[in-house]
Design an enzyme around this catalytic site. Structure first.
Site, mmCIF file in Angstrom:
data_model
loop_
_atom_site.group_PDB
_atom_site.id
_atom_site.type_symbol
_atom_site.label_atom_id
_atom_site.label_comp_id
_atom_site.label_asym_id
_atom_site.label_seq_id
_atom_site.Cartn_x
_atom_site.Cartn_y
_atom_site.Cartn_z
ATOM 1 N N ALA A 197 0.838 7.672 -5.752
ATOM 2 C CA ALA A 197 0.165 8.018 -4.490
ATOM 3 C C ALA A 197 0.098 6.755 -3.646
ATOM 4 O O ALA A 197 -0.538 5.774 -4.053
ATOM 5 C CB ALA A 197 -1.236 8.557 -4.760
ATOM 6 N N HIS B 207 2.475 -2.742 4.669
ATOM 7 C CA HIS B 207 2.749 -2.710 3.227
ATOM 8 C C HIS B 207 3.138 -1.309 2.758
ATOM 9 O O HIS B 207 4.083 -1.125 1.978
ATOM 10 C CB HIS B 207 1.489 -3.187 2.483
ATOM 11 C CG HIS B 207 1.687 -3.448 1.029
ATOM 12 N ND1 HIS B 207 2.440 -4.493 0.549
ATOM 13 C CD2 HIS B 207 1.214 -2.801 -0.070
ATOM 14 C CE1 HIS B 207 2.428 -4.472 -0.771
ATOM 15 N NE2 HIS B 207 1.692 -3.455 -1.175
ATOM 16 N N PHE C 236 10.906 12.913 -7.680
ATOM 17 C CA PHE C 236 10.061 12.150 -6.762
ATOM 18 C C PHE C 236 8.719 12.862 -6.593
ATOM 19 O O PHE C 236 8.571 13.755 -5.749
ATOM 20 C CB PHE C 236 10.782 12.019 -5.420
ATOM 21 C CG PHE C 236 10.092 11.129 -4.425
ATOM 22 C CD1 PHE C 236 9.977 9.771 -4.641
ATOM 23 C CD2 PHE C 236 9.577 11.656 -3.245
ATOM 24 C CE1 PHE C 236 9.346 8.945 -3.710
ATOM 25 C CE2 PHE C 236 8.952 10.841 -2.304
ATOM 26 C CZ PHE C 236 8.834 9.483 -2.546
HETATM 27 N N1 INI Z 1 0.888 1.059 -4.870
HETATM 28 C C1 INI Z 1 0.681 2.410 -4.889
HETATM 29 O O1 INI Z 1 1.118 3.086 -5.834
HETATM 30 N N2 INI Z 1 -0.001 3.012 -3.878
HETATM 31 C C2 INI Z 1 -0.498 2.295 -2.826
HETATM 32 O O2 INI Z 1 -1.140 2.908 -1.933
HETATM 33 C C3 INI Z 1 -0.295 0.891 -2.777
HETATM 34 N N3 INI Z 1 -0.800 0.117 -1.687
HETATM 35 O O3 INI Z 1 -1.373 0.687 -0.752
HETATM 36 O O4 INI Z 1 -0.706 -1.093 -1.653
HETATM 37 C C4 INI Z 1 0.428 0.299 -3.844
HETATM 38 N N4 INI Z 1 0.660 -1.045 -3.858
HETATM 39 C C5 INI Z 1 1.056 -1.739 -5.056
HETATM 40 C C6 INI Z 1 2.568 -1.746 -5.269
HETATM 41 O O5 INI Z 1 3.027 -0.455 -5.656
HETATM 42 C C7 INI Z 1 2.966 -2.728 -6.376
HETATM 43 O O6 INI Z 1 2.355 -2.347 -7.579
HETATM 44 C C8 INI Z 1 2.571 -4.168 -6.046
HETATM 45 O O7 INI Z 1 3.042 -4.536 -4.775
HETATM 46 C C9 INI Z 1 3.179 -5.130 -7.102
HETATM 47 O O8 INI Z 1 4.609 -5.092 -7.078
#
Ligand code: INI
Length: 158
Positions: free
Chosen positions: A83, A91, A116
């Protein structure tokens, strides 16, 4: 004309090895998707005890883990659940784009369907609506997609 249009009542998934890779980020939402997916596998005769469940930090990590599972763990299908919820910075766009692109690439490279099941939402309300709320449960839909692809592959002899 030969038809390949398989409805849920026609699924042929006996003994199928379905793996699930689920992001831990936004766990309150992802857990609901996971429960929907596992319940759907149960309803089609696949015991949740036989499913492989792998957790990863976030949606960005889903493609690599899915590829490892598809290559190494003998999976007939991999369901990727996550999610991603929009914040104040771009980001969100990078995480969504890489999750979608990487999951498609994992499927194409391994020949194993990687489904997916990642919500990409503007806010938590949209996510809840799609994790067992008014728009259904996308984890359940992802599990159905996995079961259909397993069945289609068997029917095509691919
Ligand atoms: N990862 C998610 O699964 N959902 C998110 O909403 C999210 N946000 O918003 O930052 C998110 N970030 C972490 C990303 O998937 C990685 O785990 C992280 O960048 C390390 O590589």
């Amino acid at each position: 004309m030969a038809r390949y249009d398989i409805s849920p009542s026609e699924y042929d998934v006996r003994g199928a090895r379905i793996s699930i890779v689920a992001a831990r980020f936004n766990d309150a939402i992802v857990s609901l998707l996971l429960e929907g997916a596992l319940d759907t596998l149960d309803r089609h005769g696949l015991s949740r005890d036989d499913a492989l469940l792998v957790r990863v930090p976030g949606a960005y990590e889903l493609p690599l883990a899915a590829r490892w599972i598809a290559k190494g763990a003998g999976a007939d299908a991999v369901i990727a659940l996550g999610a991603v919820i929009r914040g104040d910075t771009p980001h969100f766009d990078y995480v969504c784009a890489e999750a979608a692109r990487g999951i498609q690439a994992a499927s194409a490279e391994t020949g194993v369907p990687v489904i997916f099941g990642v919500l990409t939402c503007d806010d938590e309300a949209q996510a809840h609506a799609r994790a067992g709320g008014e728009h259904g449960n996308k984890g359940r839909e992802a599990a159905l997609a996995a079961l259909e692809m397993v069945s289609l592959r068997r029917r095509l002899g691919a």
